[in-house]
Design an enzyme around this catalytic site. Structure first.
Site, short mmCIF file in Angstrom:
data_model
loop_
_atom_site.label_atom_id
_atom_site.label_comp_id
_atom_site.label_asym_id
_atom_site.label_seq_id
_atom_site.Cartn_x
_atom_site.Cartn_y
_atom_site.Cartn_z
N ASN B 54 -60.53 -82.52 72.79
CA ASN B 54 -60.81 -82.12 71.41
C ASN B 54 -61.99 -81.17 71.39
OD1 ASN B 54 -63.36 -83.19 69.84
ND2 ASN B 54 -62.82 -84.81 71.30
N ILE B 56 -63.53 -80.10 67.94
CA ILE B 56 -63.48 -80.06 66.47
C ILE B 56 -64.58 -79.13 65.95
CG2 ILE B 56 -63.54 -81.49 64.36
CD1 ILE B 56 -61.25 -82.25 66.28
N CYS B 114 -75.02 -82.30 71.81
CA CYS B 114 -74.85 -81.03 71.08
C CYS B 114 -75.50 -79.87 71.83
CB CYS B 114 -75.50 -81.13 69.70
SG CYS B 114 -74.75 -82.33 68.63
N THR B 177 -67.54 -87.81 75.60
CA THR B 177 -66.39 -87.23 76.31
C THR B 177 -66.82 -86.41 77.53
OG1 THR B 177 -66.53 -85.42 74.73
CG2 THR B 177 -64.90 -87.11 74.27
N GLY B 201 -59.88 -90.82 76.16
CA GLY B 201 -58.68 -91.60 76.47
C GLY B 201 -58.74 -92.19 77.87
N GLY B 231 -61.86 -94.49 76.80
CA GLY B 231 -60.52 -94.83 77.29
C GLY B 231 -60.10 -96.27 77.14
N GLY B 252 -61.75 -95.02 70.26
CA GLY B 252 -61.48 -93.81 69.49
C GLY B 252 -60.03 -93.41 69.67
C1 LIG Z 1 -61.11 -86.13 68.00
C2 LIG Z 1 -62.42 -86.63 68.52
C3 LIG Z 1 -63.61 -86.22 67.91
C4 LIG Z 1 -64.85 -86.65 68.38
N1 LIG Z 1 -66.00 -86.25 67.75
C5 LIG Z 1 -67.21 -86.71 68.20
C6 LIG Z 1 -68.43 -86.36 67.54
O1 LIG Z 1 -68.43 -85.65 66.53
N2 LIG Z 1 -69.61 -86.81 68.04
C7 LIG Z 1 -69.65 -87.64 69.14
O2 LIG Z 1 -70.73 -88.08 69.54
N3 LIG Z 1 -68.50 -88.02 69.77
C8 LIG Z 1 -67.30 -87.57 69.33
N4 LIG Z 1 -66.14 -87.97 69.97
C9 LIG Z 1 -66.23 -88.88 71.12
C10 LIG Z 1 -65.88 -90.31 70.74
O3 LIG Z 1 -66.76 -90.81 69.76
C11 LIG Z 1 -65.89 -91.23 71.98
O4 LIG Z 1 -67.21 -91.32 72.47
C12 LIG Z 1 -65.00 -90.72 73.08
O5 LIG Z 1 -63.81 -90.20 72.55
C13 LIG Z 1 -64.64 -91.78 74.13
O6 LIG Z 1 -63.90 -92.85 73.59
P1 LIG Z 1 -62.28 -92.95 73.57
O7 LIG Z 1 -61.78 -92.62 74.93
O8 LIG Z 1 -62.01 -94.36 73.14
O9 LIG Z 1 -61.83 -91.97 72.56
C14 LIG Z 1 -64.90 -87.52 69.51
C15 LIG Z 1 -63.70 -87.93 70.11
C16 LIG Z 1 -62.47 -87.50 69.64
C17 LIG Z 1 -61.21 -87.96 70.33
#
Ligand SMILES: Cc1cc2nc3c(=O)[nH]c(=O)nc-3n(C[C@H](O)[C@H](O)[C@H](O)COP(=O)(O)O)c2cc1C
Ligand SMILES: Cc1cc2nc3c(=O)[nH]c(=O)nc-3n(C[C@H](O)[C@H](O)[C@H](O)COP(=O)(O)OP(=O)(O)OC[C@H]3O[C@@H](n4cnc5c(N)ncnc54)[C@H](O)[C@@H]3O)c2cc1C
Ligand code: FES
Lengths: 296, 299
Positions: B54, B56, B114, B177, B201, B231, B252
């Site tokens: 992603n 965004i 950031c 991520t 993921g 993930g 997430g």
């Molecule tokens: C679509 C999307 C947008 C995200 N936006 C942010 C964000 O704005 N700030 C942030 O710190 N992490 C952001 N993340 C990271 C998630 O908060 C999380 O730390 C990361 O995806 C790992 O967890 P997961 O594998 O369960 O998704 C984003 C993740 C996804 C998938």
């Protein structure tokens, strides 16, 4: 708490009841998803898992929903791994379906002549719209569909002539024909009875033959590839008509949580990013294509 | 917990019948900056093997709209809401925290990944010293609990964790991520408009588990809890993080697979605790055994 959208999208383990193949790697999929079927409106879509080993969902428009039998119909054309896997599903299989999602078409009763312009797999939401308009009151829908692969149905011979359209262009959508909704088909390929050219040009020919007063009753509803939607918006501008377009964008959540699926939209407060999944997928063409309407 | 960027500003998933904010211990709201941001052009997301990318671009309406217009619509009796503060400068981070300080928000997570505009867009979180300065500035701006969200895209995550703790972080989120890229080979163009994006993921889970375990070595000395993430899709995945040292876990991407995953994961963890006769989750945190030190027998 004011939560108008609360609980409007359903997660169902839907049973596949039919999968029908058409030329051009197109498939009609029928699913038992009663909660989705009860709420679906034209333009809304489902976000579905194509196979157990492909966990990210794919958005597909709802082509028909029958609350009585609890079934929904989808029409898709294989693009990549997800829809290729979906084409291998079999009756009896279960698929995780999230839906219905989105703000669908909101046809304007002040403009009962709804002109539906669909291209390729943009046809499904418009067939659904035609079905609902045909059975609901004073609407006078008419559809123009285009496809570069054979249509996912056997075209019917249109029963009635259309003013402004050459009588040799008589191929029509059999479903719409059976509902009494006139339609015509277009393709750049040479298909029997089809208009040879863009579907938007076909629609423009029909619109050009209307009296100016009749055009006051017309609104355009379009779904298809981006180039077709832009052409449909230009037709709307040329004839001074309102137009609603149904958009596509890559999606992750499908419920408004990730802001992955946005489209830039002109608003009174300046440019904004709107989510195709829950703010759309249907948008006012003027907001999405301000440059096409600039000065119009 | 439901992780930032995946659940909008806290209400989006309530669209799904059967989903309740009560099923999550906390919800982290979308990353928020001082001024509104439109974010990146599309495509912003794409699927990759066992995960997704992603980019965004922090689309958000700005901290004042979040505090004045969005927070009042949230039901704080359902769960705890955590803000996610972002900035292009250290001053911006601090100002965002200051404006959340006078709000009902339960805690503030600092997204130190950031890009730093003063340093040519290099992430603040790449350097322990800079991470520490960001956290220290936020610490001065708010009395709310502060969570530093660590990036896996750095050489020494332990040094970074130490710097954040010393600067006043009350908890650590591990991990954000992993940077990645996907190419459309037919078009010979990047799939994402931003070229690169964050990978999430199951694909990143082993990385995230390792980072959690590494950070735990540092954090346990200070009694600072870890929110494990990266993930997790089911209870077994969540347990990996807890055993590695996480006190809480977040999801997430798993919500995109199954919007109702939270309840199932919680139930699975409870079932595990019962099966292993472990009285409370705290007894499992950091209970990883190795050949030289086998896991502690549970009561
Ligand atoms: C679509 C999307 C947008 C995200 N936006 C942010 C964000 O704005 N700030 C942030 O710190 N992490 C952001 N993340 C990271 C998630 O908060 C999380 O730390 C990361 O995806 C790992 O967890 P997961 O594998 O369960 O998704 C984003 C993740 C996804 C998938
Ligand atoms: C609201 C909406 C309604 C749609 N309705 C239909 C329909 O009725 N029939 C139909 O055949 N197609 C429809 N599409 C397009 C369909 O979703 C994509 O063709 C499909 O996701 C491609 O998946 P894939 O794995 O086969 O292709 P791949 O190219 O392998 O997909 C890779 C990734 O990109 C995404 N993606 C690729 N193309 C599109 C696209 N055009 N739109 C959204 N995501 C895309 C996929 O979801 C996937 O995450 C619709 C799209 C949207 C947004
Ligand atoms: S797909 Fe997540 S907001 Fe639309």
């Amino acid at each position: 708490m004011n939560r108008p959208h609360h609980g409007t999208i359903f997660l169902e383990d839907a049973c596949v009841t039919a999968l029908q193949a058409f030329p051009g790697h197109q498939y009609l999929l029928r699913l038992e998803a009663p909660q989705c079927a009860a709420r679906a409106t034209p333009g809304t879509f489902v976000h579905l898992q194509c196979a157990a080993d492909i966990p990210m969902r794919r958005p597909l428009s709802i082509m028909n929903a029958d609350p009585a039998t609890g079934t929904i119909e989808l029409l898709f054309k294989v693009v990549g791994i997800g829809l290729r896997a979906l084409a291998h599903t079999t009756p009896g299989a279960r698929l995780s379906v999230l839906g219905p999602i989105g703000r669908g078409f909101e046809p304007d009763p002040a403009r009962p002549r709804a002109v539906l312009i669909g291209g390729g797999v943009g046809m499904p939401p418009l067939r659904f719209l035609a079905t609902r308009l045909a059975t609901g009151g004073a609407w006078r829908p008419i559809a123009f569909f285009g496809s570069e692969v054979p249509f996912p149905f056997r075209p019917a011979r249109a029963a009635t002539a259309l003013h402004g359209i050459d009588h040799r262009i008589d191929a029509s959508d059999p479903l719409l024909e059976s509902l009494g909704v006139p339609s015509r088909l277009a393709s750049l390929a040479t298909f029997d009875g089809c208009y040879r050219g863009y579907v938007t040009a076909l629609a423009a020919e029909w619109l050009a033959a209307l009296h100016a007063a009749e055009r006051n009753d017309v609104a355009i509803y379009a779904c298809g590839p981006a180039a077709m939607l832009q052409a449909a918006a230009a037709v709307a501008r040329d004839f001074g008509l309102p137009a609603a377009v149904c958009l596509e964008e890559h999606m992750a959540c499908g419920v408004g949580g990730c802001a992955g699926c946005v489209v830039p939209v002109a608003t009174p407060d300046g440019p904004a990013m709107k989510r195709v999944c829950v703010d759309g997928p249907v948008f006012d063409a003027r907001a999405v294509y301000p440059e096409i309407f600039a000065g119009a | 917990m439901l992780l930032t960027g995946c659940v909008g500003f806290g209400e989006e998933y309530t669209r799904v019948a059967g989903f309740s904010n009560r099923d999550a211990g906390a919800i982290v709201l979308k990353g928020t900056t001082l001024a509104p941001r439109l974010g990146n052009p599309v495509h912003r997301v794409c699927e990759t093997p066992a995960g997704m990318l992603n980019a965004i671009g922090l689309q958000n309406p700005g901290v004042d709209v979040v505090v004045k217009q969005i927070l009042p619509t949230l039901d704080f009796t359902e769960t705890r809401f955590i803000a996610n503060a972002c900035g292009s400068t250290i001053e911006e981070y601090a100002e965002v925290c200051r404006r959340f300080d006078d709000s009902p928000i339960d805690a503030i997570e600092i997204n130190i990944s950031c890009p730093n505009v003063k340093e040519g867009g290099v992430s603040f979180g790449n350097y322990p010293e800079v991470s520490g300065r960001v956290v220290a500035a936020c610490r001065r701006a708010t009395a709310k609990p502060l969570i530093a969200k660590l990036s896996p895209n750095q050489t020494d995550i332990q040094a970074n964790a130490s710097a954040c703790i010393e600067a006043g972080a009350n908890a650590l989120a591990v991990v954000n991520t992993v940077m990645g890229m996907a190419i459309d080979v037919e078009a010979r163009r990047p799939v994402l408009a931003n070229v690169q994006g964050g990978l999430s993921g199951p694909a990143i889970r082993p990385i995230a588990v390792l980072k959690t375990w590494q950070v735990w070595q540092v954090a346990k000395r200070h009694g600072v809890p870890i929110i494990g993430q990266g993930g997790i899709v089911d209870a077994r995945d969540a347990l990996e993080f807890i055993i590695a040292g996480a006190t809480a876990v977040g999801i997430g991407t798993a919500l995109f697979y199954d919007p109702l995953a939270c309840r199932k994961i919680n139930a699975g963890i409870v079932e595990y605790l019962d099966r292993h006769r472990i009285g409370q989750l705290a007894d499992l945190v950091g209970s990883l055994g190795t050949d030289s030190s086998p896991p502690q027998a549970c009561a």
